[in-house]
Design a protein around this motif. Sequence first.
Motif, PDB file in Angstrom:
ATOM      1  N   LEU A  78      -2.157   7.335   1.929  1.00 39.92           N
ATOM      2  CA  LEU A  78      -1.468   6.304   1.166  1.00 39.92           C
ATOM      3  C   LEU A  78      -1.616   5.010   1.940  1.00 39.92           C
ATOM      4  CD1 LEU A  78       1.811   8.260   0.251  1.00 39.92           C
ATOM      5  CD2 LEU A  78      -0.277   8.039  -1.112  1.00 39.92           C
ATOM      6  N   ALA A  79      -2.446   4.099   1.452  1.00 39.62           N
ATOM      7  CA  ALA A  79      -2.750   2.877   2.177  1.00 39.62           C
ATOM      8  C   ALA A  79      -2.052   1.691   1.537  1.00 39.62           C
ATOM      9  CB  ALA A  79      -4.256   2.641   2.196  1.00 39.62           C
ATOM     10  N   PHE A  80      -1.532   0.801   2.374  1.00 36.19           N
ATOM     11  CA  PHE A  80      -0.917  -0.415   1.864  1.00 36.19           C
ATOM     12  C   PHE A  80      -1.276  -1.569   2.789  1.00 36.19           C
ATOM     13  CE2 PHE A  80       2.235   0.929   4.966  1.00 36.19           C
ATOM     14  CZ  PHE A  80       2.698  -0.266   5.519  1.00 36.19           C
ATOM     15  N   GLY A  81      -1.102  -2.793   2.290  1.00 36.41           N
ATOM     16  CA  GLY A  81      -1.376  -3.966   3.098  1.00 36.41           C
ATOM     17  C   GLY A  81      -2.253  -4.955   2.362  1.00 36.41           C
ATOM     18  N   ASN A  82      -2.831  -5.878   3.111  1.00 34.03           N
ATOM     19  CA  ASN A  82      -3.663  -6.937   2.572  1.00 34.03           C
ATOM     20  C   ASN A  82      -4.939  -6.348   1.976  1.00 34.03           C
ATOM     21  OD1 ASN A  82      -5.303  -9.174   2.134  1.00 34.03           O
ATOM     22  ND2 ASN A  82      -4.732 -10.185   4.032  1.00 34.03           N
ATOM     23  N   PRO A  83      -5.245  -6.642   0.702  1.00 29.43           N
ATOM     24  CA  PRO A  83      -6.504  -6.141   0.131  1.00 29.43           C
ATOM     25  C   PRO A  83      -7.727  -6.569   0.926  1.00 29.43           C
ATOM     26  CG  PRO A  83      -5.075  -6.990  -1.596  1.00 29.43           C
ATOM     27  CD  PRO A  83      -4.424  -7.370  -0.289  1.00 29.43           C
ATOM     28  N   GLU A  84      -7.609  -7.647   1.709  1.00 28.96           N
ATOM     29  CA  GLU A  84      -8.723  -8.081   2.544  1.00 28.96           C
ATOM     30  C   GLU A  84      -9.133  -7.008   3.538  1.00 28.96           C
ATOM     31  OE1 GLU A  84     -11.672 -10.653   3.281  1.00 28.96           O
ATOM     32  OE2 GLU A  84     -10.040 -11.125   1.924  1.00 28.96           O
ATOM     33  N   HIS A  85      -8.194  -6.101   3.869  1.00 30.05           N
ATOM     34  CA  HIS A  85      -8.472  -5.040   4.825  1.00 30.05           C
ATOM     35  C   HIS A  85      -8.852  -3.720   4.147  1.00 30.05           C
ATOM     36  CE1 HIS A  85      -5.616  -7.349   7.734  1.00 30.05           C
ATOM     37  NE2 HIS A  85      -6.850  -7.819   7.786  1.00 30.05           N
ATOM     38  N   ALA A  86      -9.144  -3.771   2.854  1.00 30.21           N
ATOM     39  CA  ALA A  86      -9.420  -2.541   2.108  1.00 30.21           C
ATOM     40  C   ALA A  86     -10.879  -2.123   2.168  1.00 30.21           C
ATOM     41  CB  ALA A  86      -9.001  -2.712   0.646  1.00 30.21           C
ATOM     42  N   GLY A  87     -11.707  -2.883   2.887  1.00 37.29           N
ATOM     43  CA  GLY A  87     -13.132  -2.588   2.893  1.00 37.29           C
ATOM     44  C   GLY A  87     -13.463  -1.180   3.338  1.00 37.29           C
ATOM     45  N   LEU A  88     -12.836  -0.719   4.414  1.00 40.85           N
ATOM     46  CA  LEU A  88     -13.111   0.629   4.904  1.00 40.85           C
ATOM     47  C   LEU A  88     -12.648   1.678   3.916  1.00 40.85           C
ATOM     48  CD1 LEU A  88     -12.290   0.492   8.720  1.00 40.85           C
ATOM     49  CD2 LEU A  88     -14.511   0.827   7.653  1.00 40.85           C
ATOM     50  N   ALA A  89     -11.479   1.456   3.332  1.00 35.00           N
ATOM     51  CA  ALA A  89     -10.965   2.428   2.375  1.00 35.00           C
ATOM     52  C   ALA A  89     -11.869   2.515   1.152  1.00 35.00           C
ATOM     53  CB  ALA A  89      -9.545   2.054   1.968  1.00 35.00           C
ATOM     54  N   LEU A  90     -12.360   1.371   0.678  1.00 34.26           N
ATOM     55  CA  LEU A  90     -13.258   1.376  -0.465  1.00 34.26           C
ATOM     56  C   LEU A  90     -14.589   2.036  -0.114  1.00 34.26           C
ATOM     57  CD1 LEU A  90     -12.633  -2.226  -1.822  1.00 34.26           C
ATOM     58  CD2 LEU A  90     -12.168  -0.113  -3.059  1.00 34.26           C
ATOM     59  N   ALA A  91     -15.120   1.694   1.053  1.00 30.62           N
ATOM     60  CA  ALA A  91     -16.421   2.245   1.440  1.00 30.62           C
ATOM     61  C   ALA A  91     -16.363   3.746   1.651  1.00 30.62           C
ATOM     62  CB  ALA A  91     -16.906   1.557   2.717  1.00 30.62           C
ATOM     63  N   SER A  92     -15.237   4.235   2.146  1.00 22.85           N
ATOM     64  CA  SER A  92     -15.103   5.657   2.431  1.00 22.85           C
ATOM     65  C   SER A  92     -14.517   6.447   1.277  1.00 22.85           C
ATOM     66  CB  SER A  92     -14.227   5.853   3.676  1.00 22.85           C
ATOM     67  OG  SER A  92     -14.761   5.164   4.781  1.00 22.85           O
ATOM     68  N   ASN A  93     -14.025   5.743   0.243  1.00 25.44           N
ATOM     69  CA  ASN A  93     -13.353   6.410  -0.879  1.00 25.44           C
ATOM     70  C   ASN A  93     -12.264   7.357  -0.382  1.00 25.44           C
ATOM     71  OD1 ASN A  93     -14.873   5.076  -2.760  1.00 25.44           O
ATOM     72  ND2 ASN A  93     -16.314   6.742  -3.081  1.00 25.44           N
ATOM     73  N   LEU A  94     -11.452   6.897   0.580  1.00 29.41           N
ATOM     74  CA  LEU A  94     -10.533   7.818   1.215  1.00 29.41           C
ATOM     75  C   LEU A  94      -9.067   7.540   0.916  1.00 29.41           C
ATOM     76  CD1 LEU A  94      -9.109   6.178   3.792  1.00 29.41           C
ATOM     77  CD2 LEU A  94     -11.333   6.527   4.803  1.00 29.41           C
ATOM     78  N   ILE A  98      -1.177   1.932  -2.529  1.00 31.16           N
ATOM     79  CA  ILE A  98       0.178   1.722  -3.025  1.00 31.16           C
ATOM     80  C   ILE A  98       0.481   0.241  -2.906  1.00 31.16           C
ATOM     81  CG2 ILE A  98       0.965   4.065  -2.579  1.00 31.16           C
ATOM     82  CD1 ILE A  98       2.115   3.208   0.043  1.00 31.16           C
ATOM     83  N   ALA A  99       1.693  -0.162  -3.257  1.00 27.90           N
ATOM     84  CA  ALA A  99       2.024  -1.580  -3.310  1.00 27.90           C
ATOM     85  C   ALA A  99       1.734  -2.258  -1.979  1.00 27.90           C
ATOM     86  CB  ALA A  99       3.493  -1.755  -3.677  1.00 27.90           C
ATOM     87  N   GLU A 100       1.332  -3.545  -2.047  1.00 26.79           N
ATOM     88  CA  GLU A 100       0.982  -4.267  -0.833  1.00 26.79           C
ATOM     89  C   GLU A 100       2.162  -4.314   0.140  1.00 26.79           C
ATOM     90  OE1 GLU A 100      -0.730  -8.660   0.531  1.00 26.79           O
ATOM     91  OE2 GLU A 100      -0.843  -8.011  -1.555  1.00 26.79           O
ATOM     92  N   VAL A 101       3.375  -4.460  -0.382  1.00 27.22           N
ATOM     93  CA  VAL A 101       4.584  -4.420   0.452  1.00 27.22           C
ATOM     94  C   VAL A 101       5.520  -3.395  -0.182  1.00 27.22           C
ATOM     95  CG1 VAL A 101       6.447  -5.755   1.483  1.00 27.22           C
ATOM     96  CG2 VAL A 101       4.265  -6.863   0.979  1.00 27.22           C
ATOM     97  N   PRO A 102       5.300  -2.102   0.047  1.00 29.52           N
ATOM     98  CA  PRO A 102       6.092  -1.087  -0.651  1.00 29.52           C
ATOM     99  C   PRO A 102       7.543  -1.057  -0.175  1.00 29.52           C
ATOM    100  CG  PRO A 102       4.703  -0.065   1.010  1.00 29.52           C
ATOM    101  CD  PRO A 102       4.307  -1.504   0.959  1.00 29.52           C
TER     102      PRO A 102
END
Length: 277
Positions: A78-94, A98-102
């Motif tokens: 379950l990943a949250f935070g700045n979409p700017e840091h989502a590159g690894l999650a997108l590349a790995s499909n892992l 969830i909400a940026e500030v859950p």
Amino acid sequence: MALRFGDVTTLCAVSPAWADRYRDALAGEGLAVGFVADGAALTATLADHWTIDVVVLDLALATPALAARLSASGPRVLAFGNPEHAGLALASNLADFIAEVPAAADLVAAIREAAAAPTAAGVADRSDQSSARLGALGAEAERVAAALARLIAPTDASDPPPVDPGAIRQIVRARRARDRYFPADIFADPAWDMLLDLTAARAEGQPVSVSSLCIAACVPPTTALRWIRTLCDAGLFERASDPGDARRAFIALAEPTARAMARYLGVFVRPENQDPR
């Protein structure tokens, strides 16, 4: 070290500030809460403890080694935070985003849902608490991506006409002007908004980051991330890691998509024609 929810072991990898925000609330749910404060500590913990089923990850802590470890071991993330840091999650499909500030209650609900769901690689949007709506969104994204992929199949080997980025930006401004008069959600069309933005950026020679494209989509970041992943998987978009920061990624049109957009805009974006809004 870890948080136990029923028979599911969950580990929270968040900064100290986020740990302080969630510790009491999660403990108040009867959960024994454990945290690690950086990506290296999470990587090491996963190496020592193979029974962890769910990881809550602040994307700011992501590292390439952590992405490889999470992909290999298979815990639900379950990943949250700045979409700017989502590159690894997108590349790995892992990751499930969830909400940026859950809020703490939303985090508990996401953990419950993750614990109940079968483990599988892939990116999902869990910011919307309606499972039916979430499923419809995924199906619609995949349907649109598949249809677009068929439409951009090359049928003409000649060079497409040049693209005028100023004309595209005018189309985007006209689309956003509707929001002053009508509810924005009745016109939500993130795939088209992203195609327009990437086409203009390509003509301008400008890179487009994940967070910038999320803004251009004019939908919640978690929804935009789901669309980006789906359109990348369909081959319409291409991802490239930022060499200066592996957590970041840039998105661009695949060449067939760019040619299809140029041909479409060459037909419709003329003074004598209506804008393709």
